[in-house]
Design a protein around this motif. Structure first.
Motif, short mmCIF file in Angstrom:
data_model
loop_
_atom_site.label_atom_id
_atom_site.label_comp_id
_atom_site.label_asym_id
_atom_site.label_seq_id
_atom_site.Cartn_x
_atom_site.Cartn_y
_atom_site.Cartn_z
N ILE A 322 39.92 40.99 39.73
CA ILE A 322 40.47 39.65 39.87
C ILE A 322 41.69 39.53 38.97
O ILE A 322 41.63 39.82 37.76
CB ILE A 322 39.44 38.57 39.51
CG1 ILE A 322 38.21 38.67 40.42
CG2 ILE A 322 40.03 37.17 39.63
CD1 ILE A 322 37.10 39.54 39.90
N ASP A 323 42.84 39.10 39.53
CA ASP A 323 44.05 38.99 38.72
C ASP A 323 44.09 37.66 37.98
O ASP A 323 43.17 36.83 38.09
CB ASP A 323 45.30 39.22 39.57
CG ASP A 323 45.60 38.11 40.57
OD1 ASP A 323 44.99 37.02 40.48
OD2 ASP A 323 46.45 38.32 41.45
N SER A 324 45.16 37.44 37.24
CA SER A 324 45.27 36.24 36.40
C SER A 324 45.39 34.96 37.21
O SER A 324 45.19 33.87 36.68
CB SER A 324 46.48 36.37 35.47
OG SER A 324 47.68 36.51 36.22
N GLN A 325 45.71 35.05 38.50
CA GLN A 325 45.80 33.89 39.37
C GLN A 325 44.50 33.58 40.09
O GLN A 325 44.41 32.64 40.85
CB GLN A 325 46.91 34.11 40.41
CG GLN A 325 48.27 34.42 39.83
CD GLN A 325 48.78 33.32 38.94
OE1 GLN A 325 48.74 32.15 39.32
NE2 GLN A 325 49.27 33.67 37.77
N GLY A 326 43.48 34.42 39.86
CA GLY A 326 42.21 34.23 40.53
C GLY A 326 42.12 34.90 41.89
O GLY A 326 41.13 34.72 42.61
N ASN A 327 43.15 35.69 42.24
CA ASN A 327 43.12 36.42 43.50
C ASN A 327 42.21 37.64 43.37
O ASN A 327 42.20 38.31 42.34
CB ASN A 327 44.52 36.85 43.92
CG ASN A 327 45.44 35.67 44.13
OD1 ASN A 327 45.03 34.66 44.71
ND2 ASN A 327 46.67 35.78 43.68
N VAL A 328 41.46 37.92 44.42
CA VAL A 328 40.46 38.98 44.40
C VAL A 328 40.97 40.18 45.19
O VAL A 328 41.27 40.08 46.38
CB VAL A 328 39.13 38.48 45.00
CG1 VAL A 328 38.09 39.59 45.00
CG2 VAL A 328 38.62 37.27 44.22
N TYR A 329 41.08 41.33 44.52
CA TYR A 329 41.55 42.57 45.13
C TYR A 329 40.34 43.46 45.39
O TYR A 329 39.57 43.77 44.48
CB TYR A 329 42.52 43.31 44.21
CG TYR A 329 43.86 42.64 44.01
CD1 TYR A 329 45.03 43.28 44.41
CD2 TYR A 329 43.97 41.39 43.41
CE1 TYR A 329 46.28 42.68 44.22
CE2 TYR A 329 45.20 40.78 43.22
CZ TYR A 329 46.35 41.44 43.62
OH TYR A 329 47.57 40.84 43.44
N VAL A 330 40.18 43.89 46.65
CA VAL A 330 39.05 44.72 47.03
C VAL A 330 39.57 46.09 47.49
O VAL A 330 40.46 46.16 48.35
CB VAL A 330 38.23 44.08 48.15
CG1 VAL A 330 37.05 44.99 48.54
CG2 VAL A 330 37.72 42.70 47.72
#
Length: 350
Positions: A322-330
């Motif tokens: 999870i990046d600092s913006q709250g986006n979830v990378y799978v």
């Protein structure tokens, strides 16, 4: 007349009081459910990149993903024995690494950790060590003195997390957790082979919450064990199954966001990312449900393809970050790509 007014006033006041008490009591008993409803977040796919191959920006078996302070994204490929660096939107920047045992080489680069100074730590599993690089891929140092179970040795380590509470590594072949300080000097260790509390069979995944509690997932045991950062066992949660809040085996990796939500990648037979609070209460999921499966992963029952390949679908996902913006990378390993999801009700970056 005055007595009648007084009786009406008392009756009305009592009615309001009782109604308030009933409402408060009802609200209190339902508060966990309401909190979960308020906390639960839906996600939408905002970008994806990658394809199968050995070229720049391509993957054969992508495994882990991590971010530095400038927003660059690093992906390990355990088959190509390299690390690739991208911008946050998937534009290829550079790569480094080759197969071998020399400095800067890898034999199954498994997981990635990045410290506050943007130094890159790579778990070099089959070389039984951790290698450290700068953000350009220049080799700096290594930790681990050969394969073994001594304090300065590792046996097929698999995951790493860098936190203000220490650097934690799953020393998988030794069924233990190693804790290092910022100078990568061992300061603590815990665990042994077994199925009891504080014991492990193939500790596979690790992360740390904002209080310093350490979450450890095992490849073939559903759920997580939670420890203090000095190794004291605190609790265990999770069960085997395909329903919401349950896990299919083998269970993959763990990530914890800035709000202490716990993201766990479910097994290949039910590929999805599930989200929990720190007590294991189910909050939501990312990914389409699996209706049919084999040992190779999820199968489309309508015969349109052997594995899930559509947007927001996964085939053998492995890591989540999870990046600092709250986006979830799978890391969608079976489809040789990265998929990125934004929280809908928080207006994540698009």
């Amino acid at each position: 007349m005055q007595r009648t007014v007084l009786v009406i006033f008392i009756f009305t006041s009592l009615t309001i009081f009782l109604a308030t008490m009933i409402t408060n009591s009802s609200t209190g008993s339902e508060s966990p459910q309401k909190n979960n409803e308020n906390t639960q977040i839906d996600y939408s796919l905002i970008r994806k990149w990658g394809s199968n191959g050995a070229g720049d920006g391509q993957f054969v078996r992508p495994h882990d993903i991590a971010f530095d302070s400038k927003g660059y994204v690093y992906v390990s490929d355990r088959e190509l024995d390299n690390i690739q660096k991208f911008t946050h939107n998937g534009k290829f920047v550079k790569k480094w690494g080759s197969k071998g045992a020399g400095d800067g080489q890898f034999n199954v680069p498994y997981s990635i950790g990045i410290d506050s100074k943007d130094k890159i730590y790579v778990v070099d599993r089959e070389n039984h060590r951790i290698e450290k690089f700068d953000a350009n891929g220049t080799f700096i140092a290594k930790g681990g003195n050969g394969r073994g179970n001594l304090d300065n040795q590792m046996n097929r380590p698999e995951d790493i997390v860098l936190s203000p509470f220490g650097i934690f590594v799953t020393d998988t072949g030794n069924d233990r957790i190693l804790k290092f300080n910022s100078s990568f000097i061992l300061v603590d260790k815990w665990g042994s082979k077994g199925t009891g509390d504080g014991q492990f069979i193939h500790p596979h995944a690790i992360d740390v919450d904002s209080k310093g509690n350490v979450y450890v997932g095992e490849l073939n045991k559903p759920g997580v064990q939670v420890f203090s950062n000095n190794g004291t066992f605190l609790k265990r949660w999770g069960s085997n199954g395909t329903g919401d809040g349950q896990f299919s085996l083998p269970q993959e990796h763990i990530a914890i966001d800035s709000q202490d939500r716990v993201y766990i990648v479910d097994g290949a037979s039910n590929p999805r990312v599930q989200i929990f609070d720190t007590d294991g209460h189910y909050l939501g999921k990312i990914g389409s449900p699996c209706k049919m499966s084999t040992g190779e992963g999820c199968i489309d029952p309508d015969g349109q393809g052997p594995l899930k390949k559509g947007d927001g679908q996964f085939s053998k996902p492995e890591h989540v970050s999870i990046d600092s913006q709250g986006n979830v990378y799978v890391v969608d390993r079976g489809n040789a790509r990265i998929q990125v999801f934004a929280p809908i009700n928080k207006g994540g970056n698009t």
